[in-house]
Design a protein around this motif. Structure first.
Motif, PDB file in Angstrom:
ATOM      1  N   ASP A 147       0.959  -1.107  -0.068  1.00 12.11           N
ATOM      2  CA  ASP A 147       0.003  -0.161   0.019  1.00 12.11           C
ATOM      3  C   ASP A 147       0.782   1.312   0.019  1.00 12.11           C
ATOM      4  OD1 ASP A 147      -2.280  -1.648   0.029  1.00 12.11           O
ATOM      5  OD2 ASP A 147      -2.678  -1.441   2.204  1.00 12.11           O
ATOM      6  N   HIS A 148       2.042   1.336   0.703  1.00 14.39           N
ATOM      7  CA  HIS A 148       2.747   2.368   0.659  1.00 14.39           C
ATOM      8  C   HIS A 148       3.469   2.652  -0.414  1.00 14.39           C
ATOM      9  CE1 HIS A 148       6.005   5.031   2.173  1.00 14.39           C
ATOM     10  NE2 HIS A 148       6.783   4.415   1.669  1.00 14.39           N
TER      11      HIS A 148
ATOM     12  N   SER B 271       2.358   1.990  -3.494  1.00 12.05           N
ATOM     13  CA  SER B 271       1.171   2.409  -4.554  1.00 12.05           C
ATOM     14  C   SER B 271       0.895   3.685  -4.151  1.00 12.05           C
ATOM     15  CB  SER B 271       0.032   1.659  -3.920  1.00 12.05           C
ATOM     16  OG  SER B 271       0.112   0.313  -4.389  1.00 12.05           O
ATOM     17  N   ARG B 272       1.102   4.274  -2.907  1.00  9.79           N
ATOM     18  CA  ARG B 272       0.816   5.783  -2.646  1.00  9.79           C
ATOM     19  C   ARG B 272       2.093   6.703  -3.062  1.00  9.79           C
ATOM     20  NH1 ARG B 272      -0.873   3.677   2.333  1.00  9.79           N
ATOM     21  NH2 ARG B 272       1.188   4.317   3.318  1.00  9.79           N
ATOM     22  N   GLU B 273       3.099   5.951  -3.009  1.00  3.57           N
ATOM     23  CA  GLU B 273       4.441   6.637  -3.059  1.00  3.57           C
ATOM     24  C   GLU B 273       4.979   6.794  -4.644  1.00  3.57           C
ATOM     25  OE1 GLU B 273       6.912   8.435  -0.797  1.00  3.57           O
ATOM     26  OE2 GLU B 273       4.898   8.435   0.203  1.00  3.57           O
TER      27      GLU B 273
ATOM     28  N   ASP C 158       4.209   7.436   8.865  1.00  5.07           N
ATOM     29  CA  ASP C 158       2.946   8.380   9.148  1.00  5.07           C
ATOM     30  C   ASP C 158       3.231   9.597  10.011  1.00  5.07           C
ATOM     31  OD1 ASP C 158       0.608   5.354   9.748  1.00  5.07           O
ATOM     32  OD2 ASP C 158       1.461   6.538   7.952  1.00  5.07           O
TER      33      ASP C 158
ATOM     34  N   GLU D 188       5.076  11.859   7.650  1.00  8.58           N
ATOM     35  CA  GLU D 188       4.198  12.341   6.475  1.00  8.58           C
ATOM     36  C   GLU D 188       3.442  13.386   7.345  1.00  8.58           C
ATOM     37  OE1 GLU D 188       3.957   8.607   3.545  1.00  8.58           O
ATOM     38  OE2 GLU D 188       2.569   9.389   4.815  1.00  8.58           O
TER      39      GLU D 188
END
Length: 561
Positions: free
Chosen positions: A325-326, A328-330, A555, A558
């Protein structure tokens, strides 16, 4: 070096003002600081010496109680030096009284009866020697007093060693052991901790800091002074010695439970051996965590054959999901992952298989199977070529399913990656969480993201307490070791309801099968429902000595940005 004169602290300074941690019962100290619970007072702040100007009190906590719950652990044995300088066991010198905490008849130290006795210590020998030279010398002097059965002298010397190096958990554990023997009219209850002291002393210290916090908390708060906790340190590695040590612990009736052991073949054999002989072992291979109707986390120990690493498999799957998931976000485009693993270790294969299956469940592309890089033979020697092949195959992300034995390969991969025109996003698991990754990797590992069971947070009460006690950030190994010790300790409280004698192994097994509440420094293990925390290598202070980098929660970083 002679130990300082004793002094008594009640949690109030010489002017009658209570410490920030509050007042406490009179507690005798031998070092420069009070070691009762979380008391922060120094000798100079408490004692009025004529002609002596009080010095400023230190602003850190010697390991003490932490406000996250209360539980137990403990053990026994006694020897005296004979005329030839050796040791002989004493039988009947420490007999059960009142509460009867004796877990069976015991002769001498566990190490006296073991073929690999050099790997086991309750305080009679020093196993962790990589700290300050002065501290090591003090611990060795204390171990001689401990072996001789001079608990008062051992307590004074270990307290002095713990004060001279407050970051040393071995000295604190042996100090608590000496205090337990001095205070108890019966043998304390013993828990063994299996850790990789010889092969990975830094990891061993991280684990022992969590164990020491739990032990210290229980012994300083126990309403029953005859039922205190003693911790036996056990040096285990991935070798057949693990089996010999397991046999020695099984043969020692005062050992009521054990914490530790990983996933290698020798550890798995040792775990099966413990369980076949009725000794509880809290290990990733035997643990299961669920929620009670009240919302509390319950830790259960499953039979090895039934558990099959249930908790471990769940953890690996959640770790994979968090990392994917990380990525995919980055990334600006969907992640395409190349996987690096070492096939000679079962845990690495397990990480690799879980990550790939999770990728497929999420519909994420994996580079062709022939691009899966097995570094067991090359040990990272051709890392630049591996990275190049992965890039040519279309990868933009690399998952390092590597174990601690291959950290040099991980460093080589990182160095090869940073030299690429389009470096891959590097992901990894908890095995790479190590000071050496930061110290030796430097800028090459900056931006690497790891999934770990617990991550540091400045506003976390446990993190604050632990940092004060150990003079710096603690790792996920400290947090999870504390949780595991707390759960086992809860099973050791009280007596066996079906017998007039002391608590036995069968009752401990029964209690842990039913489940023990844990006070969650690992977020009450809700991470299994919410996702495993991630940390990223960033430049900044607060990392290990010799490094300009540290692990920061993804988290938090960010949010701060």
């Amino acid at each position: 070096m002679s130990a300082p004169k004793p002094w008594t602290c009640t949690g109030k300074d010489k002017n009658g003002n209570p410490a920030a941690s509050g007042e406490h019962p009179p507690h005798t100290n031998y070092g420069p600081f009070c070691t009762y619970g979380s008391c922060t007072l120094s000798r100079d702040e408490v004692v009025s010496d004529k002609g002596t100007r009080p010095g400023p009190g230190r602003k850190f906590l010697i390991p003490g109680a932490i406000a996250l719950g209360l539980l137990v652990l403990v053990g026994g044995g006694m020897t005296l030096m004979n005329g030839n300088g050796g040791s002989r066991p004493i039988r009947g010198e420490m007999t059960p009284a009142g509460g009867n905490c004796l877990a069976g008849e015991f002769e001498g130290f566990i190490s006296d009866q073991a073929s690999q006795g050099r790997l086991i210590s309750q305080g009679e020998q020093v196993l962790l020697t990589g700290t300050q030279p002065q501290n090591i010398s003090q611990k060795r002097d204390a171990s001689q007093s401990f072996r001789a059965g001079d608990w008062q002298r051992a307590l004074e010397q270990y307290q002095f060693a713990a004060s001279s190096d407050p970051n040393d958990p071995e000295a604190k554990i042996y100090l608590n052991n000496a205090r337990a023997r001095l205070r108890s009219r019966a043998l304390p209850r013993t828990v063994a901790v299996a850790i990789p002291i010889s092969s990975n002393p830094d990891e061993a210290r991280e684990i022992l800091r969590g164990v020491a916090l739990s032990q210290d908390q229980f012994n300083n708060s126990s309403p029953t002074p005859d039922c205190l906790m003693e911790v036996a340190l056990v040096d285990v590695d991935r070798s057949e010695e693990s089996i010999e040590v397991a046999e020695a612990l099984i043969a020692s009736p005062q050992v009521l439970g054990l914490i530790g052991h990983g996933t290698d073949e020798y550890a798995q054999e040792a775990v099966r051996l413990y369980q076949d002989e009725g000794l509880t072992v809290v290990s990733p291979l035997t643990m299961s965590v669920s929620m009670s109707p009240t919302g509390a986390s319950l830790l259960r120990v499953l039979p090895y054959q039934e558990g099959s690493g249930e908790m471990l498999d769940g953890y690996l799957k959640r770790s994979s999901e968090s990392l994917i998931d990380h990525a995919s976000r980055e990334l600006s485009s969907p992640p395409v992952v190349s996987v690096f693993f070492n096939s000679d270790v079962a845990y690495s294969r397990r990480m690799k298989d879980t990550f790939i299956s999770t990728l497929q469940e999420k519909g994420v592309s994996v580079t062709p199977l022939d691009i899966l890089s097995d570094i067991s033979a090359s040990a990272g020697g051709d890392a630049a070529n591996m990275i190049s092949r992965a890039t040519q195959a279309g990868a933009n992300t690399a998952y390092l399913a590597l174990t601690k034995e291959r950290i040099n390969a991980a460093l080589a991969i990182a160095r090869g990656n940073v030299a690429q025109n389009n470096p891959l996003l590097l992901l990894g698991a908890d095995e790479l969480f190590s000071p050496s990754l930061l110290i030796e990797g430097g800028s090459a590992v900056e931006g690497m993201v790891l999934a770990i069971p617990w991550s540091w947070s400045d506003d976390d009460p446990f993190a604050q307490q632990a940092a004060a006690m150990w003079q710096g950030r603690v790792s996920w190994r400290t947090a999870t070791a504390f949780d595991a010790t707390e759960a086992l300790a809860g099973a050791l409280k009280g007596q066996n309801p079906d017998q007039t004698g002391g608590l036995n192994r069968a009752e401990v097994v029964n209690r842990l099968r039913q489940g023990q509440p844990i006070s969650g420094v690992a977020a009450d293990f809700n991470v299994f429902a919410q996702g495993i925390p991630l940390v990223e290598v960033v430049r900044g202070e607060g990392g290990p000595s010799g490094s300009n980098y540290r692990f920061d929660p993804v988290d938090t970083r960010e949010t701060d940005d």
